[in-house]
Design a protein around this motif. Sequence first.
Motif, PDB file in Angstrom:
ATOM      1  N   PRO A  72      44.723  37.646  39.934  1.00 45.96           N
ATOM      2  CA  PRO A  72      44.765  36.574  38.927  1.00 45.96           C
ATOM      3  C   PRO A  72      45.990  36.669  38.018  1.00 45.96           C
ATOM      4  O   PRO A  72      46.740  37.654  38.063  1.00 45.96           O
ATOM      5  N   HIS A  73      46.171  35.643  37.219  1.00 39.61           N
ATOM      6  CA  HIS A  73      47.210  35.608  36.175  1.00 39.61           C
ATOM      7  C   HIS A  73      48.606  35.854  36.749  1.00 39.61           C
ATOM      8  O   HIS A  73      49.428  36.563  36.166  1.00 39.61           O
ATOM      9  N   LEU A  74      48.861  35.259  37.901  1.00 40.06           N
ATOM     10  CA  LEU A  74      50.165  35.409  38.539  1.00 40.06           C
ATOM     11  C   LEU A  74      51.269  34.917  37.609  1.00 40.06           C
ATOM     12  O   LEU A  74      51.202  33.807  37.068  1.00 40.06           O
ATOM     13  N   GLU A  75      52.276  35.746  37.410  1.00 34.80           N
ATOM     14  CA  GLU A  75      53.462  35.422  36.600  1.00 34.80           C
ATOM     15  C   GLU A  75      53.093  34.961  35.188  1.00 34.80           C
ATOM     16  O   GLU A  75      53.747  34.085  34.615  1.00 34.80           O
ATOM     17  N   HIS A  76      52.061  35.569  34.628  1.00 32.46           N
ATOM     18  CA  HIS A  76      51.680  35.261  33.244  1.00 32.46           C
ATOM     19  C   HIS A  76      52.707  35.861  32.288  1.00 32.46           C
ATOM     20  O   HIS A  76      53.112  37.021  32.453  1.00 32.46           O
ATOM     21  N   PRO A  77      53.152  35.122  31.284  1.00 32.48           N
ATOM     22  CA  PRO A  77      54.209  35.639  30.397  1.00 32.48           C
ATOM     23  C   PRO A  77      53.817  36.898  29.629  1.00 32.48           C
ATOM     24  O   PRO A  77      54.687  37.683  29.233  1.00 32.48           O
ATOM     25  N   SER A  78      52.525  37.096  29.412  1.00 32.86           N
ATOM     26  CA  SER A  78      52.077  38.295  28.694  1.00 32.86           C
ATOM     27  C   SER A  78      51.814  39.476  29.628  1.00 32.86           C
ATOM     28  O   SER A  78      51.465  40.564  29.156  1.00 32.86           O
ATOM     29  N   LEU A  79      51.943  39.240  30.933  1.00 35.79           N
ATOM     30  CA  LEU A  79      51.675  40.283  31.923  1.00 35.79           C
ATOM     31  C   LEU A  79      52.876  40.385  32.862  1.00 35.79           C
ATOM     32  O   LEU A  79      52.839  39.916  33.997  1.00 35.79           O
ATOM     33  N   PRO A  80      53.959  40.998  32.408  1.00 33.65           N
ATOM     34  CA  PRO A  80      55.208  40.989  33.175  1.00 33.65           C
ATOM     35  C   PRO A  80      55.127  41.693  34.525  1.00 33.65           C
ATOM     36  O   PRO A  80      55.976  41.456  35.394  1.00 33.65           O
ATOM     37  N   THR A  81      54.119  42.523  34.733  1.00 33.02           N
ATOM     38  CA  THR A  81      53.989  43.197  36.032  1.00 33.02           C
ATOM     39  C   THR A  81      53.231  42.358  37.056  1.00 33.02           C
ATOM     40  O   THR A  81      53.156  42.743  38.227  1.00 33.02           O
ATOM     41  N   ASN A  82      52.677  41.224  36.648  1.00 34.40           N
ATOM     42  CA  ASN A  82      51.912  40.374  37.573  1.00 34.40           C
ATOM     43  C   ASN A  82      52.835  39.417  38.323  1.00 34.40           C
ATOM     44  O   ASN A  82      52.697  38.194  38.256  1.00 34.40           O
ATOM     45  N   TRP A 130      28.590  29.007  40.475  1.00 31.63           N
ATOM     46  CA  TRP A 130      29.134  30.195  39.808  1.00 31.63           C
ATOM     47  C   TRP A 130      30.573  29.874  39.426  1.00 31.63           C
ATOM     48  O   TRP A 130      31.422  29.649  40.277  1.00 31.63           O
ATOM     49  N   PHE A 131      30.834  29.794  38.134  1.00 32.30           N
ATOM     50  CA  PHE A 131      32.166  29.485  37.626  1.00 32.30           C
ATOM     51  C   PHE A 131      32.723  30.756  36.992  1.00 32.30           C
ATOM     52  O   PHE A 131      32.293  31.178  35.930  1.00 32.30           O
ATOM     53  N   GLY A 132      33.659  31.375  37.685  1.00 33.92           N
ATOM     54  CA  GLY A 132      34.215  32.637  37.215  1.00 33.92           C
ATOM     55  C   GLY A 132      35.606  32.484  36.659  1.00 33.92           C
ATOM     56  O   GLY A 132      36.356  31.579  37.028  1.00 33.92           O
ATOM     57  N   MET A 133      35.935  33.382  35.757  1.00 31.31           N
ATOM     58  CA  MET A 133      37.284  33.474  35.195  1.00 31.31           C
ATOM     59  C   MET A 133      37.792  34.895  35.384  1.00 31.31           C
ATOM     60  O   MET A 133      37.117  35.851  34.973  1.00 31.31           O
ATOM     61  N   SER A 134      38.923  35.073  36.036  1.00 34.52           N
ATOM     62  CA  SER A 134      39.531  36.384  36.225  1.00 34.52           C
ATOM     63  C   SER A 134      38.515  37.349  36.847  1.00 34.52           C
ATOM     64  O   SER A 134      38.113  37.165  37.990  1.00 34.52           O
ATOM     65  N   ALA A 135      38.066  38.374  36.126  1.00 38.46           N
ATOM     66  CA  ALA A 135      37.090  39.321  36.681  1.00 38.46           C
ATOM     67  C   ALA A 135      35.811  38.636  37.122  1.00 38.46           C
ATOM     68  O   ALA A 135      35.162  39.066  38.073  1.00 38.46           O
ATOM     69  N   GLY A 136      35.443  37.559  36.432  1.00 37.60           N
ATOM     70  CA  GLY A 136      34.260  36.796  36.816  1.00 37.60           C
ATOM     71  C   GLY A 136      34.422  36.108  38.159  1.00 37.60           C
ATOM     72  O   GLY A 136      33.439  35.729  38.802  1.00 37.60           O
ATOM     73  N   SER A 137      35.669  35.950  38.592  1.00 43.46           N
ATOM     74  CA  SER A 137      35.967  35.451  39.943  1.00 43.46           C
ATOM     75  C   SER A 137      36.124  36.606  40.922  1.00 43.46           C
ATOM     76  O   SER A 137      35.598  36.588  42.042  1.00 43.46           O
ATOM     77  N   LEU A 151      36.276  29.718  41.445  1.00 46.67           N
ATOM     78  CA  LEU A 151      36.878  30.993  41.090  1.00 46.67           C
ATOM     79  C   LEU A 151      38.239  30.733  40.461  1.00 46.67           C
ATOM     80  O   LEU A 151      39.201  30.372  41.152  1.00 46.67           O
ATOM     81  N   SER A 152      38.321  30.897  39.159  1.00 46.13           N
ATOM     82  CA  SER A 152      39.540  30.576  38.428  1.00 46.13           C
ATOM     83  C   SER A 152      40.187  31.832  37.871  1.00 46.13           C
ATOM     84  O   SER A 152      39.579  32.895  37.800  1.00 46.13           O
ATOM     85  N   SER A 153      41.416  31.669  37.449  1.00 43.52           N
ATOM     86  CA  SER A 153      42.120  32.740  36.757  1.00 43.52           C
ATOM     87  C   SER A 153      41.872  32.673  35.256  1.00 43.52           C
ATOM     88  O   SER A 153      41.785  33.705  34.593  1.00 43.52           O
ATOM     89  N   ALA A 154      41.703  31.450  34.724  1.00 42.00           N
ATOM     90  CA  ALA A 154      41.619  31.311  33.262  1.00 42.00           C
ATOM     91  C   ALA A 154      40.792  30.110  32.837  1.00 42.00           C
ATOM     92  O   ALA A 154      41.113  29.445  31.848  1.00 42.00           O
TER      93      ALA A 154
END
Length: 223
Positions: free
Chosen positions: A168-178, A128-135, A5-8
């Motif tokens: 997911p996507h903790l502290e992602h530069p494109s998602l300032p609210t995460n 099962w290899f998930g990314m973001s919602a897939g996780s 279960l991955s973020s990206a």
Amino acid sequence: MKLLLSSAGVKNPSIRAALEALLPRPVGECTALAIPTAMYGHPWAGPGRNVWEFAAGRSAEPMVELGWRSVGLLELTALPSIPADRWVPLVRETDVLLASGGDAVYLAHWMRQTGLADLLGELTDTVWFGMSAGSMVMTPRIGEEFVGWEAPDGGDETLGVVGFSIFPHLEHPSLPTNTLAAAEAWQEKLGNPAYAIDDDTAITVVDGDVTVVSEGRWRHLAG
């Protein structure tokens, strides 16, 4: 079923090594099915170019482009219109299912509608290899913050294969609210354990054993 279960996707060597450890053979000898369905439910992801980039192995989140022996496409929204014997054997014989990001509630809905959700328990050797919602689809709930598509019965419930939720996507530069603070507030409302993970982090689940694989930042948030 074995879960990665991955973020990206595969963003670093540690996540690549974790994937290889779950597979029955080297990547170049394994078959994969790409599942882009979650993308259609998310206003930022699909339909259109992003779906094609994922399926073609041209996205910034490596999954399809890892050197599999073969990659097929499993679009869940099409499955109710064809006999199960045309796709269930294909899923059973595939080594790894690659689930894209998008909207986890939408993906959970179509996994239930098609019967794929019920089939998961029989796929003991499949990854099962998930990314973001897939996780996130494997978790009990995703929280209202991540719901982009409203299910017929409402709510933020997903499949509950694992007992924790994922931010997911903790502290992602494109998602300032995460931010971590946002993740902590999100988990408090959920009430169940959760993990906040950045794009350099993934979680493996094998026979109930949970392991965090990371070259980045993550936090376990107890419920």
